[in-house]
Design an enzyme around this catalytic site. Structure first.
Site, PDB file in Angstrom:
ATOM      1  N   LYS A 172       0.841  -1.204   0.000  1.00 59.87           N
ATOM      2  CA  LYS A 172       0.000   0.000   0.000  1.00 59.87           C
ATOM      3  C   LYS A 172       0.874   1.251   0.000  1.00 59.87           C
ATOM      4  CE  LYS A 172      -1.731   2.045   3.890  1.00 59.87           C
ATOM      5  NZ  LYS A 172      -1.534   3.479   3.778  1.00 59.87           N
ATOM      6  N   ASN A 173       1.910   1.254   0.856  1.00 55.84           N
ATOM      7  CA  ASN A 173       2.706   2.475   0.994  1.00 55.84           C
ATOM      8  C   ASN A 173       3.642   2.706  -0.176  1.00 55.84           C
ATOM      9  OD1 ASN A 173       1.364   2.996   3.305  1.00 55.84           O
ATOM     10  ND2 ASN A 173       3.050   2.499   4.703  1.00 55.84           N
TER      11      ASN A 173
ATOM     12  N   ARG B 270      -4.730  10.606   3.753  1.00 54.37           N
ATOM     13  CA  ARG B 270      -3.479  11.302   4.000  1.00 54.37           C
ATOM     14  C   ARG B 270      -2.466  11.161   2.852  1.00 54.37           C
ATOM     15  NH1 ARG B 270      -2.485  15.075   7.732  1.00 54.37           N
ATOM     16  NH2 ARG B 270      -0.444  15.665   6.985  1.00 54.37           N
TER      17      ARG B 270
ATOM     18  N   ASP C  17      -5.405  12.982  12.258  1.00 53.62           N
ATOM     19  CA  ASP C  17      -5.155  11.571  12.047  1.00 53.62           C
ATOM     20  C   ASP C  17      -5.130  10.854  13.386  1.00 53.62           C
ATOM     21  OD1 ASP C  17      -3.775   9.077  11.265  1.00 53.62           O
ATOM     22  OD2 ASP C  17      -3.512  10.163   9.395  1.00 53.62           O
TER      23      ASP C  17
ATOM     24  N   ASP D 115       4.314   0.676  12.011  1.00 52.73           N
ATOM     25  CA  ASP D 115       3.084   0.058  11.517  1.00 52.73           C
ATOM     26  C   ASP D 115       2.889  -1.372  12.050  1.00 52.73           C
ATOM     27  OD1 ASP D 115       2.459   2.338  10.195  1.00 52.73           O
ATOM     28  OD2 ASP D 115       2.952   1.620   8.194  1.00 52.73           O
TER      29      ASP D 115
ATOM     30  N   VAL E  46       7.840   7.144  16.582  1.00 56.49           N
ATOM     31  CA  VAL E  46       7.526   7.757  15.278  1.00 56.49           C
ATOM     32  C   VAL E  46       6.219   8.554  15.315  1.00 56.49           C
ATOM     33  CG1 VAL E  46       7.223   7.319  12.805  1.00 56.49           C
ATOM     34  CG2 VAL E  46       8.818   5.923  14.119  1.00 56.49           C
TER      35      VAL E  46
HETATM   36  C1  UD1 Z   1       4.491   6.743   6.062  1.00 56.29           C
HETATM   37  C2  UD1 Z   1       3.517   5.591   5.952  1.00 56.29           C
HETATM   38  C3  UD1 Z   1       3.040   5.133   7.327  1.00 56.29           C
HETATM   39  C4  UD1 Z   1       4.241   4.821   8.209  1.00 56.29           C
HETATM   40  C5  UD1 Z   1       5.204   6.000   8.233  1.00 56.29           C
HETATM   41  C6  UD1 Z   1       6.472   5.733   9.005  1.00 56.29           C
HETATM   42  C7  UD1 Z   1       2.413   5.979   3.848  1.00 56.29           C
HETATM   43  C8  UD1 Z   1       1.141   6.283   3.142  1.00 56.29           C
HETATM   44  N1  UD1 Z   1       2.364   5.993   5.172  1.00 56.29           N
HETATM   45  O1  UD1 Z   1       3.773   7.842   6.618  1.00 56.29           O
HETATM   46  O2  UD1 Z   1       2.247   3.959   7.173  1.00 56.29           O
HETATM   47  O3  UD1 Z   1       3.782   4.580   9.526  1.00 56.29           O
HETATM   48  O4  UD1 Z   1       5.576   6.359   6.877  1.00 56.29           O
HETATM   49  O5  UD1 Z   1       7.112   4.614   8.512  1.00 56.29           O
HETATM   50  O6  UD1 Z   1       3.417   5.674   3.250  1.00 56.29           O
HETATM   51  N2  UD1 Z   1       6.854  14.600  10.289  1.00 56.29           N
HETATM   52  C9  UD1 Z   1       7.013  15.947  10.591  1.00 56.29           C
HETATM   53  N3  UD1 Z   1       7.058  16.849   9.558  1.00 56.29           N
HETATM   54  C10 UD1 Z   1       6.959  16.473   8.244  1.00 56.29           C
HETATM   55  C11 UD1 Z   1       6.795  15.093   7.943  1.00 56.29           C
HETATM   56  C12 UD1 Z   1       6.750  14.177   8.996  1.00 56.29           C
HETATM   57  O7  UD1 Z   1       7.118  16.328  11.757  1.00 56.29           O
HETATM   58  O8  UD1 Z   1       7.015  17.339   7.360  1.00 56.29           O
HETATM   59  C13 UD1 Z   1       6.805  13.608  11.402  1.00 56.29           C
HETATM   60  C14 UD1 Z   1       5.462  12.901  11.506  1.00 56.29           C
HETATM   61  O9  UD1 Z   1       4.552  13.671  12.267  1.00 56.29           O
HETATM   62  C15 UD1 Z   1       5.839  11.615  12.201  1.00 56.29           C
HETATM   63  C16 UD1 Z   1       7.247  11.331  11.649  1.00 56.29           C
HETATM   64  O10 UD1 Z   1       7.723  12.561  11.119  1.00 56.29           O
HETATM   65  O11 UD1 Z   1       5.919  11.817  13.596  1.00 56.29           O
HETATM   66  C17 UD1 Z   1       7.286  10.260  10.572  1.00 56.29           C
HETATM   67  O12 UD1 Z   1       6.430  10.611   9.526  1.00 56.29           O
HETATM   68  P1  UD1 Z   1       6.683  10.140   8.029  1.00 56.29           P
HETATM   69  O13 UD1 Z   1       7.890   9.263   7.950  1.00 56.29           O
HETATM   70  O14 UD1 Z   1       6.648  11.342   7.164  1.00 56.29           O
HETATM   71  O15 UD1 Z   1       5.414   9.233   7.756  1.00 56.29           O
HETATM   72  P2  UD1 Z   1       4.395   9.312   6.541  1.00 56.29           P
HETATM   73  O16 UD1 Z   1       5.125   9.488   5.270  1.00 56.29           O
HETATM   74  O17 UD1 Z   1       3.298  10.264   6.885  1.00 56.29           O
END
Ligand code: UD1
Length: 422
Positions: free
Chosen positions: A23-24, A93, A117, A305, A327
């Site tokens: 999915k991701n 998202r 979320d 996850d 995370v």
């Molecule tokens: C993706 C996955 C999700 C997985 C996560 C971590 C998808 C659709 N989702 O989510 O299933 O759990 O990776 O492996 O692929 N953050 C910030 N600022 C930003 C971006 C992120 O503070 O600009 C923080 C987030 O709040 C979170 C952490 O960084 O606490 C990790 O987020 P991120 O790795 O970006 O996860 P996603 O890409 O949203």
């Protein structure tokens, strides 16, 4: 009418199961198709709700998208629309991954932001500052993130945290920028490597995918491609936990075991017997699992996850486990549902301490997100009677043919509907 699952306790899951594409990965690969005019085909796509949702997003941007089983074909026009401010985008998202490709292709983008979320706040500051380093302006306006760039120029970018989404948006913008981008502290997840493989097939110039430093030399134009999506390591990991929690024997195919190195080694520490093959693994468990501590971290660390599965296993393991979530801040909401199932768990900040028990106690529980939902179903197999899991639309967003796969493994689980529309 919402669906629910009725799950009987006491199953011992046995047999073989094949995982589909991740999915991701698939959602980001579908968005990457925006980078090249013409027809891109993705194979091994999972049949989950998020794929038709992404289809709607791309159609809203002017693409034509055909889903035929596990094959998705996307026809991208010469100039896609830059305006992704419509309902389909707000529904999930992951649609924010069109931001990089649209900024690169159209020189501007408007992408609606979804609401809060269940797993914690998910800001876009690193997505925005990365695109700004490449020469775009960005701001939030009327609930949408807006970018504008007369031209994108390569830059040195260092992320504060190896965010998966920020790495993807920066990559998909930098591939069409002028000059070289060096992205430091990049995410190393297998889904990032998959995205880079597809971009390379499209004619991008990228090195270092899968390491913390990715170098991207911008090119003028990309071409459409045919690409096979990598297997879903989180679904595969869920089957591995299911085998251990139910003292079963499951062979999983369609996944590179190296993508699950740490989860499988944790299960070995819990007492499981695990064999790995080139394209899968077998997990056997003949005794009550032992408690193991966990802390979630970006890849190659333990995936956030799979944290609900780790909590589910700890709830019935022999001993006490400490699980630390590094995370996503609100992921322990799931623990409240585990308490309803009789788990002995105490949350303290981003740690949870769980004393394992022989059996859980059946009741009604509610899924709050995809993985929490799957964690509840696995835990329900370890409860005394029948558990009803509500809000299973979350599970349907991430697990193709979940009920059918579980039934084939010997579980007693039925899909039903809420009696009243909740
Ligand atoms: C993706 C996955 C999700 C997985 C996560 C971590 C998808 C659709 N989702 O989510 O299933 O759990 O990776 O492996 O692929 N953050 C910030 N600022 C930003 C971006 C992120 O503070 O600009 C923080 C987030 O709040 C979170 C952490 O960084 O606490 C990790 O987020 P991120 O790795 O970006 O996860 P996603 O890409 O949203």
């Amino acid at each position: 009418m919402k669906d629910l699952f009725k799950v009987s306790g006491g199953a011992r899951l046995q047999g073989a199961v094949k995982v589909d594409g991740a999915k991701n990965s698939v959602l980001k690969l579908m968005a990457a198709a925006l980078l090249a005019e013409g027809s891109t085909t993705l194979t091994n796509c999972p049949e989950i709700l998020d794929v038709p949702l992404m289809q709607k997003v791309l159609e809203g941007l002017g693409c034509s998208v055909v889903i035929d089983g596990t094959t998705v074909t996307i026809d991208t026009p010469a100039v896609p629309s830059s305006d992704a401010d419509f309902d389909a985008v707000r529904q999930f998202r992951a649609s924010v991954c069109v931001l990089g490709p649209l900024t690169a292709r159209c020189g501007k983008a408007r992408v609606a932001l979804p609401g809060g979320d269940a797993i914690g706040s998910r800001p876009l500051d690193m997505h925005q500052s990365g695109l700004e380093k490449l020469g775009a302006t960005t701001h939030i306006e009327h609930g949408a993130v807006v970018t504008e760039a007369a031209e994108l120029v390569g830059a040195n970018i260092k992320l504060d945290f190896p965010s998966v989404g920020a790495t993807e948006n920066i990559l998909t913008a930098a591939v069409l920028a002028k000059g070289t981008t060096v992205l430091d502290n990049a995410a190393r997840e297998p889904e990032i490597v998959d995205l880079c493989s597809m971009l390379l097939e499209m004619g991008a110039d990228i090195s270092g995918a899968g390491t913390s430093t990715i170098t991207i030399n911008g090119v003028d134009k990309l071409s459409p491609t045919n690409h096979e999506v990598i297997g879903d390591r989180i679904v595969a990991g869920t089957w591995a936990y299911a085998a251990v929690m139910t003292q079963g024997d499951i062979t999983v195919s369609g996944i590179a075991p190296r993508h699950l190195h740490l989860p499988l080694s944790k299960l070995r520490s819990a007492g499981a017997d695990i064999e790995t093959y080139e394209n899968g693994f077998r997990v056997r468990m003949n005794e009550r699992p032992k408690s193991v501590d966990y802390q979630t971290l970006p890849f190659p660390g333990f995936p956030t996850d799979l944290q609900p599965m780790a909590i589910g296993l700890s709830a019935i393991a022999d001993g006490t486990a400490v699980i630390t979530e590094n995370v996503f801040e609100s992921r322990f909401r799931f623990v409240d549902e585990m308490l309803r199932l009789g788990a002995d768990a105490q949350v303290d900040g981003h740690h949870v301490v769980i004393r394992g028990q022989e059996k859980l106690s059946s009741t009604d529980v509610w899924s709050s997100d995809i993985r929490a939902g799957a964690g509840l179903v696995l835990s329900a197999f370890c409860a005394d009677e029948q558990t009803t899991v509500h809000d299973v639309f979350h599970i349907d967003r991430g697990y193709p043919h979940f009920v059918e796969n579980l039934q084939a493994l010997g579980a007693t689980i039925e899909r039903g509907q809420e009696e009243t529309n909740q």
